[in-house]
Design an enzyme around this catalytic site. Structure first.
Site, PDB file in Angstrom:
ATOM      1  N   LYS A  54      43.370  32.722  27.585  1.00 34.26           N
ATOM      2  CA  LYS A  54      42.023  33.283  27.377  1.00 34.26           C
ATOM      3  C   LYS A  54      41.939  33.939  26.006  1.00 34.26           C
ATOM      4  O   LYS A  54      40.936  33.808  25.298  1.00 34.26           O
ATOM      5  CB  LYS A  54      41.700  34.280  28.497  1.00 34.26           C
ATOM      6  CG  LYS A  54      41.422  33.596  29.831  1.00 34.26           C
ATOM      7  CD  LYS A  54      41.451  34.538  31.024  1.00 34.26           C
ATOM      8  CE  LYS A  54      41.313  33.720  32.314  1.00 34.26           C
ATOM      9  NZ  LYS A  54      41.452  34.508  33.533  1.00 34.26           N
ATOM     10  N   GLN A  98      42.437  40.367  35.486  1.00 34.10           N
ATOM     11  CA  GLN A  98      43.065  39.157  36.023  1.00 34.10           C
ATOM     12  C   GLN A  98      43.465  39.383  37.482  1.00 34.10           C
ATOM     13  O   GLN A  98      44.127  40.364  37.814  1.00 34.10           O
ATOM     14  CB  GLN A  98      44.287  38.785  35.158  1.00 34.10           C
ATOM     15  CG  GLN A  98      44.950  37.476  35.536  1.00 34.10           C
ATOM     16  CD  GLN A  98      44.074  36.262  35.291  1.00 34.10           C
ATOM     17  OE1 GLN A  98      43.256  36.234  34.383  1.00 34.10           O
ATOM     18  NE2 GLN A  98      44.238  35.241  36.114  1.00 34.10           N
ATOM     19  N   ASP A 121      33.128  37.857  34.850  1.00 35.67           N
ATOM     20  CA  ASP A 121      33.755  37.128  35.943  1.00 35.67           C
ATOM     21  C   ASP A 121      32.773  36.841  37.082  1.00 35.67           C
ATOM     22  O   ASP A 121      33.028  35.986  37.925  1.00 35.67           O
ATOM     23  CB  ASP A 121      34.902  37.981  36.524  1.00 35.67           C
ATOM     24  CG  ASP A 121      36.267  37.385  36.256  1.00 35.67           C
ATOM     25  OD1 ASP A 121      36.348  36.175  36.005  1.00 35.67           O
ATOM     26  OD2 ASP A 121      37.252  38.143  36.295  1.00 35.67           O
TER      27      ASP A 121
HETATM   28  N1  GUN Z   1      42.563  34.543  38.820  1.00 37.76           N
HETATM   29  C1  GUN Z   1      42.345  33.245  39.104  1.00 37.76           C
HETATM   30  N2  GUN Z   1      41.113  32.881  38.702  1.00 37.76           N
HETATM   31  C2  GUN Z   1      40.543  33.973  38.155  1.00 37.76           C
HETATM   32  C3  GUN Z   1      39.289  34.228  37.558  1.00 37.76           C
HETATM   33  O1  GUN Z   1      38.411  33.366  37.460  1.00 37.76           O
HETATM   34  N3  GUN Z   1      39.085  35.489  37.107  1.00 37.76           N
HETATM   35  C4  GUN Z   1      40.018  36.464  37.237  1.00 37.76           C
HETATM   36  N4  GUN Z   1      39.714  37.671  36.798  1.00 37.76           N
HETATM   37  N5  GUN Z   1      41.189  36.265  37.786  1.00 37.76           N
HETATM   38  C5  GUN Z   1      41.450  35.021  38.240  1.00 37.76           C
END
Ligand code: GUN
Length: 287
Positions: A54, A98, A121
């Protein structure tokens, strides 16, 4: 004839190509680029990899990113104080914690602690509630948004189609289901306890699989000609990655299929960048 492959990397790249011009406009107005705050609690290797991806993606799109890393035994107070700091930081327009967080941290409370107007998110109850109520939201979760973009990019009509979503998580299954319903699909959501799963899946014109079990969906679970979107990413014992769909079997039956890796994964990151830019555009009065 084998299925047409839905190339998530290519679709994601088209979306990312459109971002730098928007980033530059934001910077003109705000005096700073769009910013993403990423928080990682603990040292889960897969999560650390996703967070790095990311950050790299932000750098490529000229988006500012700031990483907050806390140890796995960080107290809830430390976690919530760091989130609040990002809520208040004017350079940060999007916040991502995350998931999964360690079990002594209340994951639901984490989602609620993020300021809704920075919730790129789409996990805050305000955004999830709007999605339920209206079929869209200021921020729609990145993976579900990416799934719909892939179906659209394949030219598959959602309206009136029979859609089956396999998996009911808050992160993927439920929001995907709401988005498909809002686009007038006839929807079935199934899960590990559904009776005769293969028969339910075989009814699908559009099959979205997010169940988290490697190669679970076999070729004879798929309606000939169906569009299949595989959300799963699983690491096998030999170190290789695979989806929740048995790709080699499914590609012989489906009409269109997104592989994993190379399907939904790249879309999730593209959507995160797009949500972050859009958040900054709102602050700049550009959106
Ligand atoms: N863990 C797996 N997919 C995601 C996501 O889309 N966002 C976040 N914050 N954590 C994740």
């Amino acid at each position: 004839m084998p299925a047409e492959i839905i190339d998530g990397r290519a679709v994601a790249q088209r979306i990312r190509d459109g971002l730098p011009a928007r980033v530059a406009k934001v910077e003109e107005v705000l005096g700073c680029p769009p910013g993403l705050g990423v928080m990682l609690v603990g040292d889960d290797a897969a999560s650390a990899t996703y967070v790095r991806m990311k950050e790299k993606a932000c750098a490529k799109a000229d988006i500012y990113s700031r990483q907050v890393t806390l140890p796995g035994d960080a107290s809830p107070e430390q976690v919530f104080a760091s989130i609040e700091e990002m809520n208040q930081d004017p350079r940060i327009h999007g916040i991502l914690v995350q998931q999964p967080v360690p079990s002594h941290i209340d994951a639901e409370a984490v989602c609620s602690a993020t300021a809704p107007h920075k919730d790129v998110d789409g996990f805050h109850p305000h955004n999830l509630g709007e999605l339920l109520r209206t079929g869209t939201a200021p921020f729609v979760a990145c993976t579900p948004r990416g799934v719909i973009e892939l179906i659209d990019s394949a030219g598959t009509e959602i309206r009136g189609a029979r859609a089956v979503v396999l998996g009911r998580s808050n992160i993927v299954g439920k929001p995907v289901a709401l988005l498909l319903l809002a686009r007038h699909a006839t929807l079935t959501v199934c899960h590990s306890r559904t009776r005769d799963l293969p028969a339910v899946c075989r009814e699908a014109d559009i099959l979205v699989v997010a169940i988290g079990r490697p190669k679970m969906v076999k070729g004879d679970w798929i309606k000939p000609g169906a569009t299949v979107i595989d959300v799963g990413t699983n690491r096998l014992e030999d170190g290789s990655l695979c989806g929740d769909v048995d790709f080699d079997e499914a590609v012989e039956v489906a009409g269109k299929i997104s592989p994993s890796p190379g399907g939904v994964g790249p879309m999730t990151i593209a959507m995160l960048l797009a949500n972050t830019v859009e958040s900054a555009e709102r602050k700049a009065g550009l959106a």
